[in-house]
Scaffold this motif. Sequence first.
Motif: not given
Length: 528
Positions: A292, A315, A317, A321, A324, A327, A329-330, A477
């Motif tokens: 990511e 993002i 993702a 992921h 989210t 998201w 954070r990747n 999810k």
Amino acid sequence: MSTENLNENPNEQQTRDQHAGPDSAGEHQGPSPEELASRGDSRSQRPDNEAFRRFIASGWDETVPDAERREAADFTPARRDALVQRIPGTRLVLPAGVLKVRSNDTDYPFRPDTAFAYYAGLGTDEEPDSVLVVEPSAEDPSVAEATYFFRPRAGFDSAEFFSDSRYGEMWVGRRPTVKEASQRLGIEVRHIDELRDHLAKDVGASLSLSVMPQVDTAVEEMVLEIREQNGLPGGDEATSEFDVLAEAASEQRLVKDDYEVAQMRAAVDATIRGFEDVVRHLPEAVGHHRGERVIEGVFARTARADGNGVGYDTIAAAGDHACTLHWIRNDGAVKGDELVLIDAGVEVDSLYTADVTRTLPVSGTFSPTQRKVYDAVLEAADAVFAVARPGLRFRDLHATAMEVVARHLEEWGLLPGTAQESLVPEGQWHRRWMVHGTSHHLGMDVHDCAKARREMYLDAELVPGMVFTIEPGLYFKENDLLVPEELRGIGVRIEDDVLVTEDGVENLSIALPRRAEEIEAWMATLKP
């Protein structure tokens, strides 16, 4: 980071060790604030003798060429006129903002406040600590006068030139002169040291003073002090006046002028190039344990090369992921049988940003289940495009998308009732799988005009010149026990940037494929 900061004079003796001994009460006395502030100088040396100062100040080409007038300067006068008409009888203070410390002596990249950039015509990282003042003309109160206050270039004979790691020309590059700034912006420019006197002049019964809140604490405090000294109210009443300025600046940007539309087109075009680069490098992402971030990095390279950078945190993702919504954070892997949701936008030098999302099959081909979800989201987006036109209320965009989403969820047996029952306020079961809105305004901020009143935003009718997103989605999810196992871990969003025209809307990002079969063909042409 560069080499050592030339901040220390070897002839100056540090006294902090003297404070390490016990005081008269037998306790250790701590260092003074001044000593703590100077400790960043302990790692380096700065020559400060007169011979060095003369030498470093000599032998420089002092030619300053004429500066080119900014294209935005042809549009900012009308923006400022509209502002003083909205808030009459008031001197309006628009700070650019200040540098913000990231860690120790490193700052975050500077990005000026949106309202400042909009009314001043500056962009990129121009100019921390500066202030634009807009006020009604004495001859015609419907016409704005503007004065720009900033810290101009320091002379070669100043210590700032070679020793100031935050502002010095040898450290961060040359700032413009007063003349250059005036040529670029087309308005009067003064040294920042003259700001207080200018703000205080004639303030009182016939002229109020307001400031854009929460941008520059020092400037805001200065405005409050001047208000108090000149009999203007403080407290909640002052706060309310400041909030009106923030509200007006947001609402004025709801409709874009020709310059802004051109900048939005440029931002979208650069963003499309970024998505193309991502697809070209997608095999590298699959082979990396943080695939990511490979995607994020590829897009960031294009954004930085073709624009000012990214307009918001990308993002990238993959798999679950994507469910989210923000998201960023990747840090996950990218698997060949997954979808990857990429929500990214290039911010161009004028600070206008695109905001585009595509959900791509990493393998280049959608599985039947992935295609089913993708086509449902695409149908919802297309339904919004079909109804969007001047006169439609902004809130109706979302309602249109939700009708399609609810119908598909009913067909898949996921709702505890019918789609119609879900769409009424007492239901809303479909929102479990799409909790965000379908559209938001777009411009200098990715969520532009955020401080506009509800009646000017959500409840307003669309008018030509508005730019917003259309971005429905579905998110299942992997731990959602109310959906079939085959759907778990699938998240899909399709987002385009839209300009309202006289008779409909234009999809500014239409050059980036949207339909599943088009995406597969497009990816096949780009992947090595």
